[in-house]
Design a protein around this motif. Structure first.
Motif, PDB file in Angstrom:
ATOM      1  N   LEU A  98      -0.030   5.928  99.509  1.00 27.87           N
ATOM      2  CA  LEU A  98       1.135   5.593  98.694  1.00 27.87           C
ATOM      3  C   LEU A  98       1.189   4.091  98.455  1.00 27.87           C
ATOM      4  N   ASN A  99       2.001   3.684  97.484  1.00 24.40           N
ATOM      5  CA  ASN A  99       2.057   2.260  97.147  1.00 24.40           C
ATOM      6  C   ASN A  99       2.685   1.405  98.238  1.00 24.40           C
ATOM      7  N   ASN A 100       3.269   2.017  99.257  1.00 18.97           N
ATOM      8  CA  ASN A 100       3.775   1.259 100.412  1.00 18.97           C
ATOM      9  C   ASN A 100       2.756   1.231 101.547  1.00 18.97           C
ATOM     10  N   SER A 101       1.521   1.626 101.256  1.00 17.50           N
ATOM     11  CA  SER A 101       0.372   1.655 102.176  1.00 17.50           C
ATOM     12  C   SER A 101       0.415   2.787 103.204  1.00 17.50           C
ATOM     13  N   SER A 102       1.431   3.633 103.181  1.00 16.75           N
ATOM     14  CA  SER A 102       1.421   4.789 104.077  1.00 16.75           C
ATOM     15  C   SER A 102       0.494   5.849 103.486  1.00 16.75           C
ATOM     16  N   GLU A 103       0.043   6.751 104.344  1.00 17.70           N
ATOM     17  CA  GLU A 103      -0.880   7.793 103.916  1.00 17.70           C
ATOM     18  C   GLU A 103      -0.295   9.170 104.136  1.00 17.70           C
ATOM     19  N   LEU A 104      -0.571  10.046 103.195  1.00 14.54           N
ATOM     20  CA  LEU A 104      -0.233  11.463 103.331  1.00 14.54           C
ATOM     21  C   LEU A 104      -1.548  12.224 103.419  1.00 14.54           C
ATOM     22  N   ILE A 105      -1.623  13.167 104.329  1.00  8.31           N
ATOM     23  CA  ILE A 105      -2.865  13.905 104.544  1.00  8.31           C
ATOM     24  C   ILE A 105      -2.617  15.384 104.275  1.00  8.31           C
ATOM     25  N   PHE A 106      -3.508  15.974 103.478  1.00  5.72           N
ATOM     26  CA  PHE A 106      -3.393  17.378 103.103  1.00  5.72           C
ATOM     27  C   PHE A 106      -4.665  18.115 103.478  1.00  5.72           C
ATOM     28  N   GLN A 107      -4.486  19.374 103.848  1.00  2.00           N
ATOM     29  CA  GLN A 107      -5.584  20.220 104.309  1.00  2.00           C
ATOM     30  C   GLN A 107      -5.967  21.219 103.217  1.00  2.00           C
ATOM     31  N   THR A 108      -6.984  21.993 103.500  1.00  2.00           N
ATOM     32  CA  THR A 108      -7.445  23.048 102.587  1.00  2.00           C
ATOM     33  C   THR A 108      -6.295  23.955 102.158  1.00  2.00           C
ATOM     34  N   SER A 109      -5.478  24.362 103.100  1.00  2.14           N
ATOM     35  CA  SER A 109      -4.387  25.291 102.784  1.00  2.14           C
ATOM     36  C   SER A 109      -3.415  24.688 101.775  1.00  2.14           C
ATOM     37  N   ASP A 110      -3.157  23.380 101.871  1.00  3.02           N
ATOM     38  CA  ASP A 110      -2.252  22.716 100.928  1.00  3.02           C
ATOM     39  C   ASP A 110      -2.827  22.737  99.510  1.00  3.02           C
ATOM     40  N   ILE A 111      -4.118  22.505  99.406  1.00  2.00           N
ATOM     41  CA  ILE A 111      -4.754  22.458  98.089  1.00  2.00           C
ATOM     42  C   ILE A 111      -4.842  23.867  97.502  1.00  2.00           C
ATOM     43  N   CYS A 112      -5.114  24.856  98.346  1.00  2.00           N
ATOM     44  CA  CYS A 112      -5.122  26.245  97.871  1.00  2.00           C
ATOM     45  C   CYS A 112      -3.754  26.620  97.313  1.00  2.00           C
ATOM     46  N   GLU A 113      -2.704  26.256  98.014  1.00  2.00           N
ATOM     47  CA  GLU A 113      -1.346  26.557  97.540  1.00  2.00           C
ATOM     48  C   GLU A 113      -1.049  25.839  96.228  1.00  2.00           C
ATOM     49  N   LEU A 114      -1.499  24.593  96.100  1.00  2.00           N
ATOM     50  CA  LEU A 114      -1.320  23.856  94.844  1.00  2.00           C
ATOM     51  C   LEU A 114      -2.039  24.571  93.705  1.00  2.00           C
ATOM     52  N   MET A 115      -3.237  25.047  93.959  1.00  2.00           N
ATOM     53  CA  MET A 115      -3.999  25.747  92.919  1.00  2.00           C
ATOM     54  C   MET A 115      -3.312  27.050  92.527  1.00  2.00           C
ATOM     55  N   VAL A 116      -2.747  27.747  93.493  1.00  2.00           N
ATOM     56  CA  VAL A 116      -2.013  28.979  93.181  1.00  2.00           C
ATOM     57  C   VAL A 116      -0.795  28.651  92.320  1.00  2.00           C
ATOM     58  N   LYS A 117      -0.047  27.601  92.690  1.00  2.00           N
ATOM     59  CA  LYS A 117       1.163  27.230  91.944  1.00  2.00           C
ATOM     60  C   LYS A 117       0.857  26.814  90.508  1.00  2.00           C
ATOM     61  N   THR A 118      -0.357  26.291  90.264  1.00  2.00           N
ATOM     62  CA  THR A 118      -0.696  25.764  88.938  1.00  2.00           C
ATOM     63  C   THR A 118      -1.753  26.601  88.229  1.00  2.00           C
ATOM     64  N   GLU A 119      -2.031  27.791  88.729  1.00  2.00           N
ATOM     65  CA  GLU A 119      -3.146  28.570  88.189  1.00  2.00           C
ATOM     66  C   GLU A 119      -2.928  29.083  86.774  1.00  2.00           C
ATOM     67  N   SER A 120      -1.741  28.949  86.240  1.00  2.00           N
ATOM     68  CA  SER A 120      -1.521  29.398  84.865  1.00  2.00           C
ATOM     69  C   SER A 120      -2.383  28.614  83.873  1.00  2.00           C
ATOM     70  N   VAL A 121      -2.837  27.417  84.253  1.00  2.00           N
ATOM     71  CA  VAL A 121      -3.721  26.645  83.369  1.00  2.00           C
ATOM     72  C   VAL A 121      -5.141  27.175  83.408  1.00  2.00           C
TER      73      VAL A 121
END
Length: 144
Positions: free
Chosen positions: A104-127
């Motif tokens: 992030l622009n405040n230099s903190s980091e967010l970490i995401f795993q495989t499961s998070d990305i799979c869920e993102l793909m499911v939420k946006t799969e209409s494209v």
């Protein structure tokens, strides 16, 4: 976790790591790499190299299907990070090992795993998250 995109995200981690290894050992003056829907680009201090999935798969020593899956997942992430981080501003994001790290622009980091990305793909799969969908999008962009 949705299992629907798990193998695609697994391919994404593997190919991302292969790209990192390749650029660190083979590319002088390396600045960054990215994708342009259906192509991998590697920028150096003086030149931009562009590879289609077939060329990139040979260069990186990965299968064409893994390279196609990498391009699909990278497109999803490139266009939908807000689905993971909301309205927060970020400086950059990167795959590190088998995790997505967003700084992030405040230099903190967010970490995401495989499961998070799979869920993102499911939420946006209409494209449409397939390589053929990327090709169609690229062709539409060229036609405009």
């Amino acid at each position: 976790m949705s299992k629907k995109y798990e193998s695609m995200v697994g391919d994404y981690w593997m190919v991302s790591n292969s790209i990192e290894q390749y650029v660190s050992s083979e590319v002088g003056g390396f600045e960054y790499w990215d994708t342009d829907l259906i192509k991998l680009t590697i920028d150096t201090e003086s030149t931009t190299y562009t590879y289609d999935y077939s060329e990139a798969s040979v260069m990186l020593g990965v299968s064409e299907s893994k390279m196609k899956n990498f391009l699909v997942v990278h497109c999803c992430l490139s266009n939908n990070l807000d689905g993971l981080i909301g309205e927060r501003d970020y400086d950059f994001w990167d795959a590190k090992g088998n995790q997505l790290v967003i700084t992030l622009n405040n230099s903190s980091e967010l970490i995401f795993q495989t499961s998070d990305i799979c869920e993102l793909m499911v939420k946006t799969e209409s494209v449409g998250w397939s390589y053929e969908d990327l090709v169609n999008s690229a062709n539409e962009i060229v036609a405009d």
